[in-house]
Write a protein that holds these residues in place. Structure first.
Motif, short mmCIF file in Angstrom:
data_model
loop_
_atom_site.label_atom_id
_atom_site.label_comp_id
_atom_site.label_asym_id
_atom_site.label_seq_id
_atom_site.Cartn_x
_atom_site.Cartn_y
_atom_site.Cartn_z
N GLN A 1 0.83 -1.20 0.00
CA GLN A 1 0.00 0.00 0.00
C GLN A 1 0.87 1.26 0.00
OE1 GLN A 1 -2.82 0.06 3.26
NE2 GLN A 1 -3.36 -2.09 2.96
N ILE A 2 1.88 1.25 0.87
CA ILE A 2 2.76 2.42 0.99
C ILE A 2 3.55 2.63 -0.30
CG2 ILE A 2 4.81 3.28 2.19
CD1 ILE A 2 3.61 1.93 4.74
N ARG A 3 4.06 1.54 -0.86
CA ARG A 3 4.83 1.65 -2.11
C ARG A 3 3.93 2.17 -3.24
NH1 ARG A 3 9.64 -0.07 -4.04
NH2 ARG A 3 9.79 -0.62 -6.25
N LEU A 4 2.69 1.70 -3.29
CA LEU A 4 1.76 2.12 -4.32
C LEU A 4 1.44 3.61 -4.21
CD1 LEU A 4 -0.28 1.56 -6.61
CD2 LEU A 4 -1.93 0.87 -4.85
N ILE A 5 1.13 4.08 -3.01
CA ILE A 5 0.74 5.48 -2.86
C ILE A 5 1.91 6.41 -3.16
CG2 ILE A 5 1.23 5.85 -0.40
CD1 ILE A 5 -2.00 6.89 -2.10
N GLU A 6 3.12 5.99 -2.80
CA GLU A 6 4.30 6.81 -3.12
C GLU A 6 4.54 6.86 -4.63
OE1 GLU A 6 6.99 6.24 0.97
OE2 GLU A 6 7.31 4.90 -0.74
N ALA A 7 4.34 5.73 -5.31
CA ALA A 7 4.52 5.68 -6.76
C ALA A 7 3.46 6.53 -7.47
CB ALA A 7 4.45 4.24 -7.25
N ILE A 8 2.21 6.46 -7.01
CA ILE A 8 1.13 7.24 -7.63
C ILE A 8 1.40 8.74 -7.45
CG2 ILE A 8 -1.28 7.92 -7.23
CD1 ILE A 8 -2.00 5.00 -7.11
N GLN A 9 1.89 9.11 -6.28
CA GLN A 9 2.22 10.51 -6.03
C GLN A 9 3.26 11.01 -7.03
OE1 GLN A 9 2.21 12.79 -1.88
NE2 GLN A 9 3.92 11.42 -2.03
N GLU A 10 4.26 10.18 -7.30
CA GLU A 10 5.32 10.54 -8.24
C GLU A 10 4.81 10.55 -9.68
OE1 GLU A 10 9.75 8.92 -9.59
OE2 GLU A 10 8.83 8.18 -7.75
N ILE A 11 3.99 9.55 -10.05
CA ILE A 11 3.43 9.47 -11.40
C ILE A 11 2.58 10.71 -11.71
CG2 ILE A 11 1.77 8.22 -12.86
CD1 ILE A 11 2.76 5.65 -11.39
#
Length: 394
Positions: free
Chosen positions: A301-311
Motif C-alpha cells: 500500500q505504501i509503495r503504491l501510494i508513493e509511486a502514484i504521487q510521483e506518477i
C-alpha cells in the motif's frame, strides 16, 4: 486542466458541501459512511467514465436529513465541478462554455441538476460562466471522462479476453492503435490464421474439420451449401484486442503459480493508467480509485501510494483516491490529504488550516502508521503504566 473544486447541494448525505482538490494527488480518508463514495459518485455523475458505464441518478440520491420524514426528502440536487489551469490546446475543446477569472485565466464550470417528481427522476447537464448555462455537446463531454476503478473490483476478470473486455477498451483508446486499417497486429493475426488454417487442412486437424463440414453439408440444402474453417480472430483490430489477455508473471515464481487478488489489483491499476499517459491528449487527465488499499499488504500500500504521487507529478495526472487506511495517510504530503468526517471534508493544505508551518514539518516527520491512528482517532486515552493499560480496555 484539472478538477479544482466540487460543490454538492442536497445530494445523498450532503446538504451543502464544497471540496477543494489539488492538481496532483488527493487522498480522501474517512471511516465507513463518512461520505467518501458520495463525493466520487458526484464527480462521476457530472463527468461520466472512460469505461462508458451506464450512470443514472436514483430516488435515494436526493438528500434527506436525519430524523426527518420521507416526505421531506429534497426534490432537487445539484453537483457543480469547476476546472482550472487550461492550456490553449485543452481550452479549444470548450470555447463555448469557458469563463475568465480575475487573473485572466480560463475556467470551466459544468453542473449536473436533477429533479424528481415522486419516484421519477430527470436531469440536465449544462456549462457556462453564468448561472443559466447551455447544454454541453457530446464531443466536449467526451474530453471530460474520468478513469474510475470501483472498490469491489475483480481485476482478473477485467483483464480476461472477452467481448467488450475492459483491456480491449483501454488499448483501443490508446494512441498506439489509431491506425486501425494497417496496424501491425492485423498482419500478425493474418499470418497466425493462415498457419491455423493450414493445420486444419493439411495436418492432424484435417479429419476433425472434414467431419464438421460433412455434418454441416448434411444439415443444409444443396443450393446453399455451408462450409467452415478455424480462425483465431476476425480481421478487425477491435476483435483482435478482445482476444488479448494481460497476465502476471514473476521471474522468481513458476508460471503455474496463481497470483492473488492484490497482484491483479496492481496490474489493473497499471493498465488503466495507460489511458492517462497519452502524448497528444487534450482532455481531462483524472483517475479516481476507491479503496486504493483493496487486497494489498500494508507495505505494498505504501509503495503504491508513493509511486502514484510521483506518477501524478511527472505526467500531470490528477488522482482522487479514497481509503480507510491510516497507513496510506502517513506516507503522503499533508497538503494532499482530505479528511472526510460527519458529512464534512477537511482539506489539510496549509492555507486551509490553522496549523503553523512548523506543525506541518513536525507532522510529516513523525506521522508514521502508529501515530496516524492517533491523528485520525475519534478520541484518545493516555495511560501511565502497564496496570492501567490492562485495566482501561477491560
Amino acid at each position: 486542466m484539472y478538477l479544482d473544486s466540487l460543490r454538492i447541494i442536497n445530494f445523498r448525505k450532503f446538504k451543502d458541501l464544497e471540496v477543494k482538490f489539488n492538481k496532483g494527488l488527493n487522498l480522501i480518508v474517512g471511516e465507513n459512511d463518512s461520505g467518501k463514495t458520495a463525493i466520487i459518485d458526484a464527480v462521476k455523475y457530472v463527468l461520466q467514465t472512460q469505461s462508458y458505464e451506464y450512470i443514472r441518478p436514483s430516488y435515494e440520491d436526493f438528500h434527506l436529513e436525519e430524523s426527518k420524514k420521507e416526505e421531506e426528502r429534497s426534490t432537487k440536487f445539484r453537483i457543480e465541478c469547476i476546472f482550472s489551469d487550461f492550456e490553449d490546446y485543452e481550452a479549444k475543446s470548450f470555447l463555448e462554455w469557458l469563463g475568465i477569472d480575475d487573473d485572466k485565466k480560463y475556467y470551466l464550470k459544468i453542473w449536473y441538476e436533477a429533479t424528481r417528481k415522486d419516484t421519477k427522476v430527470f436531469y440536465d447537464i449544462k456549462a457556462g460562466a453564468d448561472d443559466e448555462g447551455t447544454s454541453v455537446s457530446g464531443e466536449a463531454r467526451d474530453f471530460l471522462r474520468t478513469t474510475y476503478l470501483k472498490p469491489l473490483r475483480d481485476a482478473e476478470r477485467e483483464l480476461t479476453p472477452k467481448r467488450g473486455s475492459r483491456l480491449s477498451q483501454i488499448l483501443d483508446s490508446h494512441d498506439q492503435f489509431k491506425n486501425k486499417d494497417k496496424h501491425r497486429l492485423k498482419w500478425i493475426m493474418k499470418l497466425t490464421n493462415k498457419a491455423i488454417e493450414k493445420y486444419f487442412t493439411n495436418y492432424e486437424g484435417k479429419d476433425l474439420l472434414d467431419d464438421i463440414n460433412k455434418y454441416l453439408s448434411n444439415f443444409t440444402l444443396q443450393s446453399n451449401q455451408l462450409n467452415s474453417k478455424f480462425i483465431v480472430s476476425e480481421n478487425s483490430l477491435k476483435s483482435i484486442l478482445e482476444k488479448l489477455a494481460l497476465k502476471l508473471f514473476n521471474h522468481d515464481i513458476s508460471e503455474n503459480n496463481i497470483q492473488g487478488l492484490g497482484s491483479h489489483n496492481l496490474l489493473y491499476i497499471s493498465a488503466e493508467l495507460l489511458l492517462l499517459k497519452k502524448l497528444e491528449y487534450s482532455g481531462l487527465k483524472l483517475a479516481m480509485i476507491e479503496e486504493i488499499e483493496a487486497h494489498l499488504h500494508p507495505q505494498i500500500q505504501i509503495r503504491l501510494i508513493e509511486a502514484i504521487q510521483e506518477i501524478g507529478e511527472k505526467n500531470n495526472i490528477q488522482f482522487i483516491l479514497t481509503s480507510h487506511s491510516p497507513n496510506l495517510a502517513s506516507k503522503i504530503k499533508l497538503k494532499n490529504l482530505i479528511v472526510c468526517k460527519n458529512g464534512q471534508t477537511y482539506p489539510m493544505g496549509d492555507e486551509l488550516t490553522e496549523l503553523d508551518i512548523g506543525d506541518y514539518y513536525f507532522l510529516e516527520k513523525f506521522l508514521d502508521s502508529t501515530k496516524a491512528n492517533l491523528f485520525f482517532a475519534n478520541a484518545v486515552i493516555l495511560v501511565e503504566g502497564v496496570a492501567e493499560n490492562i485495566l482501561i480496555p477491560t
